[in-house]
Motif scaffolding. Structure first.
Motif, mmCIF file in Angstrom:
data_model
loop_
_atom_site.group_PDB
_atom_site.id
_atom_site.type_symbol
_atom_site.label_atom_id
_atom_site.label_comp_id
_atom_site.label_asym_id
_atom_site.label_seq_id
_atom_site.Cartn_x
_atom_site.Cartn_y
_atom_site.Cartn_z
ATOM 1 N N GLY A 1 0.837 -0.982 -0.021
ATOM 2 C CA GLY A 1 0.016 -0.105 0.248
ATOM 3 C C GLY A 1 0.873 1.328 0.025
ATOM 4 O O GLY A 1 0.654 2.132 0.844
ATOM 5 N N PRO B 1 -2.659 5.344 -2.111
ATOM 6 C CA PRO B 1 -1.726 4.191 -2.111
ATOM 7 C C PRO B 1 -1.495 3.916 -3.594
ATOM 8 O O PRO B 1 -2.611 3.978 -4.412
ATOM 9 C CB PRO B 1 -2.360 2.996 -1.603
ATOM 10 N N LEU C 1 -3.413 -2.537 -0.922
ATOM 11 C CA LEU C 1 -3.281 -2.449 0.604
ATOM 12 C C LEU C 1 -3.501 -3.719 1.005
ATOM 13 O O LEU C 1 -3.946 -4.800 -0.047
ATOM 14 C CB LEU C 1 -4.130 -1.647 1.143
ATOM 15 N N THR D 1 2.895 0.899 4.000
ATOM 16 C CA THR D 1 1.979 0.883 4.773
ATOM 17 C C THR D 1 2.422 0.106 6.213
ATOM 18 O O THR D 1 3.169 -0.838 6.161
ATOM 19 C CB THR D 1 0.589 0.322 4.471
ATOM 20 N N SER D 2 1.748 0.372 7.320
ATOM 21 C CA SER D 2 2.246 -0.317 8.392
ATOM 22 C C SER D 2 1.560 -1.518 8.798
ATOM 23 O O SER D 2 0.373 -1.770 8.306
ATOM 24 C CB SER D 2 1.709 0.836 9.731
ATOM 25 N N TRP E 1 1.679 -4.504 7.761
ATOM 26 C CA TRP E 1 0.958 -5.323 6.551
ATOM 27 C C TRP E 1 0.753 -6.793 6.756
ATOM 28 O O TRP E 1 -0.310 -7.320 6.385
ATOM 29 C CB TRP E 1 1.700 -4.963 5.514
#
Length: 246
Positions: free
Chosen positions: A166, A181, A185, A218-219, A221
């Motif tokens: 993402g 993004p 994601l 992205t965190s 994931w």
């Protein structure tokens, strides 16, 4: 059919008689700083009969590494719009592909299908089959409405290789930044794999690049992907050089 994970978005697919690599890289793009996972010369993964490229971005298309590992005469299949760039890079056997084109590479059939690039460049996905097993590699696609068409034409799949990071991109030539993004994601990757009828999801396009503010992964994931998939299919979290049999 065996699938070997290469860094970032790359994979190697092998049957007893044929091997191809998709989006292999070794020389890391300077704009992204240092890789957060190990990089190895492509020859360390074994030989290849052909190279398949989803798009020409430097984190997916590394002509110098391809030539060093396999020679300038190895067949390289990539989007039709990128043929001139590939030929100018020193590759001698460049084959342009558009959605719907199918190529026979030894015992593997390789079909170009839909993939949508996050910054508007031309991109394709590759659907592979050895007559028994089916695999899909989607480059760094974002969410789109072609999943059902891909499933109908080429599925169901034993494995799908989908981006999961993402990524938010703030490239100097793309201003103002969107904050959106440019790749799937984790939750979108799970949904795409479900629509594609996948038995197994292989996460790609993660870990190597996280270089804020230019490129932000992205965190959390992995946990988000596990939660989204739940028990609907297997997830193969592979490190570089790890191999699974489909």
């Amino acid at each position: 059919m065996e699938l070997q994970k290469l860094p970032w978005a790359g994979i190697r697919v092998s049957t007893e008689a044929t091997s191809v690599v998709i989006d292999p890289i070794y020389y890391f793009p300077d704009v992204f700083g240092q890789s957060h996972e190990p990089l190895f010369p492509l020859g360390e993964y074994g030989p290849a009969d052909a190279v398949l490229i989803t798009h020409e971005h430097t984190d997916h298309f590394d002509p110098q590494a391809i030539i060093e590992a396999y020679g300038a005469d190895i067949p390289v299949y990539l989007p039709q719009e990128s043929v001139l760039l590939a030929k100018n890079s020193g590759l001698n056997r460049v084959i342009g592909a558009s959605v719907g084109d199918v190529f026979q590479i030894g015992t593997l059939s390789a079909a170009a299908t839909y993939s949508i690039d996050g910054v508007g460049d031309t991109q394709i996905a590759w659907a592979l089959s050895d007559g028994e097993r089916r695999l899909l590699h989607c480059g760094d696609t974002l969410w789109h409405g072609y999943w059902w068409k891909i499933a109908a034409a080429h599925g169901p799949f034993d494995a799908v290789c989908l981006p999961v990071n993402g990524a938010i991109l703030e490239r100097p030539d793309l201003q103002p930044p969107s904050g959106m993004p440019i790749t799937l994601l984790p939750e979108q990757a799970a949904a795409a794999a479900h629509v594609l009828g996948a038995k197994r999801l292989v996460p790609i396009h993660h870990t190597a690049i996280h270089h804020p503010p230019v490129y932000r992964q992205t965190s959390d994931w992995q946990n988000r992907l596990r939660a989204a998939v739940d028990d609907t299919m297997d997830i193969a979290f592979l490190n570089t050089k790890e191999t699974i049999t489909l």
